[in-house]
Design an enzyme around this catalytic site. Structure first.
Site, PDB file in Angstrom:
ATOM      1  N   LYS A 100     -15.497  23.510 -45.799  1.00  0.00           N
ATOM      2  CA  LYS A 100     -15.819  23.091 -47.166  1.00  0.00           C
ATOM      3  C   LYS A 100     -16.366  24.271 -47.952  1.00  0.00           C
ATOM      4  O   LYS A 100     -17.050  25.126 -47.388  1.00  0.00           O
ATOM      5  CB  LYS A 100     -16.898  22.017 -47.138  1.00  0.00           C
ATOM      6  CG  LYS A 100     -16.402  20.686 -46.663  1.00  0.00           C
ATOM      7  CD  LYS A 100     -17.342  19.583 -47.109  1.00  0.00           C
ATOM      8  CE  LYS A 100     -16.806  18.235 -46.718  1.00  0.00           C
ATOM      9  NZ  LYS A 100     -17.321  17.777 -45.432  1.00  0.00           N
ATOM     10  N   GLU A 106     -15.971  14.906 -31.937  1.00  0.00           N
ATOM     11  CA  GLU A 106     -17.432  15.088 -32.058  1.00  0.00           C
ATOM     12  C   GLU A 106     -18.125  13.817 -32.546  1.00  0.00           C
ATOM     13  O   GLU A 106     -17.481  12.932 -33.133  1.00  0.00           O
ATOM     14  CB  GLU A 106     -17.759  16.262 -32.995  1.00  0.00           C
ATOM     15  CG  GLU A 106     -17.263  16.083 -34.418  1.00  0.00           C
ATOM     16  CD  GLU A 106     -18.041  16.927 -35.426  1.00  0.00           C
ATOM     17  OE1 GLU A 106     -19.266  16.798 -35.487  1.00  0.00           O
ATOM     18  OE2 GLU A 106     -17.392  17.692 -36.165  1.00  0.00           O
TER      19      GLU A 106
END
Ligand code: PSU
Ligand code: MN
Length: 306
Positions: free
Chosen positions: A162, A27
């Protein structure tokens, strides 16, 4: 679908796809919004090298001048790294407008999956995915990445999510939408900077062949949708949970106090956590991406051998 009208697959990537050779998608939001310059460019180029060393062809994905690109030149990677947050972070809702207007866009997990699938790429490596944000029961802030995993048949190799996110709710959402969550060499969902989170994955797998076999079965059956492979950060680079969670709590409090919302939330939190923890979290971030690139390349090779 008239793909050529919108999509440019670079010659090396096109040759590999046409001949059934392994390709790994990457990405560009991680380059422009996920890390500072110049470490972002250095990391992106190293990731491409690691994928080659492990027998696959890298295809970094982005939108340039309104063209969907599968495979960037080093000069184009430098351009995304240098422009950083000035490039539009492009999710699914942005694709058509950016193309019609001839603009640039940094692809998130969502749009990288979309373009990888258009190009015929099966495996994608990144750092972390978006998910259900803490407090989503009132804000409804749920990353489009989860919806894309539900629908688009691309395997995403990441280091978990996260804890800026609500990991429990993220797993619930993935379960509802039928996305298998695999732990590589672990039964626990890794939390990006740390190898553990207290949450269980759906299945543990220990070899790239096992990952490839499961994804092949999913595709052969026409089940649709992606597969999420969570690969824990190497022990040597994992962080003290108290330090990282303290930084995350502080960043979320600042984000709420400033009234930041929508697509700006994740880039703000990522940048603040990196600032609060100094260079430590950046070094860990870089190493876990390399680790994911290695596993994704090996899995793409195993998939092509089936
Ligand atoms: N999480 C990270 N690093 C990142 C991102 C998320 O640890 O770089 C980026 C990815 O591009 C991901 C996007 O797809 O943020 C999710 O943004 P949002 O939460 O706005 O959907
Ligand atoms: Mn969001």
């Amino acid at each position: 679908m008239n793909l050529n009208k919108y999509l440019d697959v670079n010659p090396e990537v096109a040759e590999a796809i046409a001949n059934g050779k392994p390709v790994v998608a990457l990405e560009s939001t991680i380059i422009s919004h996920g890390m500072p310059y110049p470490q972002n460019v250095e990391t992106a180029l190293n990731v491409e090298r690691i994928i080659r060393e492990n027998g696959a062809v890298p295809a970094t994905i982005a939108i340039i001048g309104g063209r969907l690109k599968a495979g960037l030149t080093p000069g184009e990677i430098e351009y995304f790294g240098k422009k950083g947050q000035a490039i539009t972070k492009a999710s699914r809702r942005d694709l058509a407008v950016l193309c019609a207007r001839g603009q640039d866009g940094a692809t998130t997990v969502t749009t990288t999956m979309i373009i990888a699938h258009m190009a015929g790429i099966k495996v994608f490596a990144t750092g972390g995915i978006g998910g259900v944000h803490r407090g989503a029961e009132t804000t409804m802030d749920i990353s489009a990445d989860l919806e894309e995993l539900a629908h688009t048949p691309v395997m995403v190799v990441c280091a978990g999510a996260k804890s800026i996110l609500d990991l429990g709710l993220t797993l619930e959402y993935l379960e509802t939408h039928g996305v298998p969550v695999i732990g590589y060499g672990t039964e626990e969902l890794p939390a990006f900077y740390t190898r553990t989170s207290g949450f269980k994955v759906d299945y543990r797998m220990d070899t790239p062949q096992e990952l490839a076999g499961a994804f092949k079965a999913q595709n052969d059956m026409g089940l649709g949708g992606g597969m999420l492979v969570t690969n824990p950060i190497p022990e040597a680079f994992s962080m003290d949970p108290a330090v990282i969670n303290g930084a995350i709590d502080q960043a979320i409090a600042e984000c709420n106090a400033k009234g930041i919302h929508g697509k700006a939330t994740t880039p703000f939190l990522l940048a603040r956590v990196a600032e609060i923890t100094g260079g430590n979290s950046l070094a860990s971030n870089i190493q876990l991406v390399y680790n994911n690139a290695r596993l994704a390349a090996q899995t793409a090779c195993a998939y092509c051998a089936m």
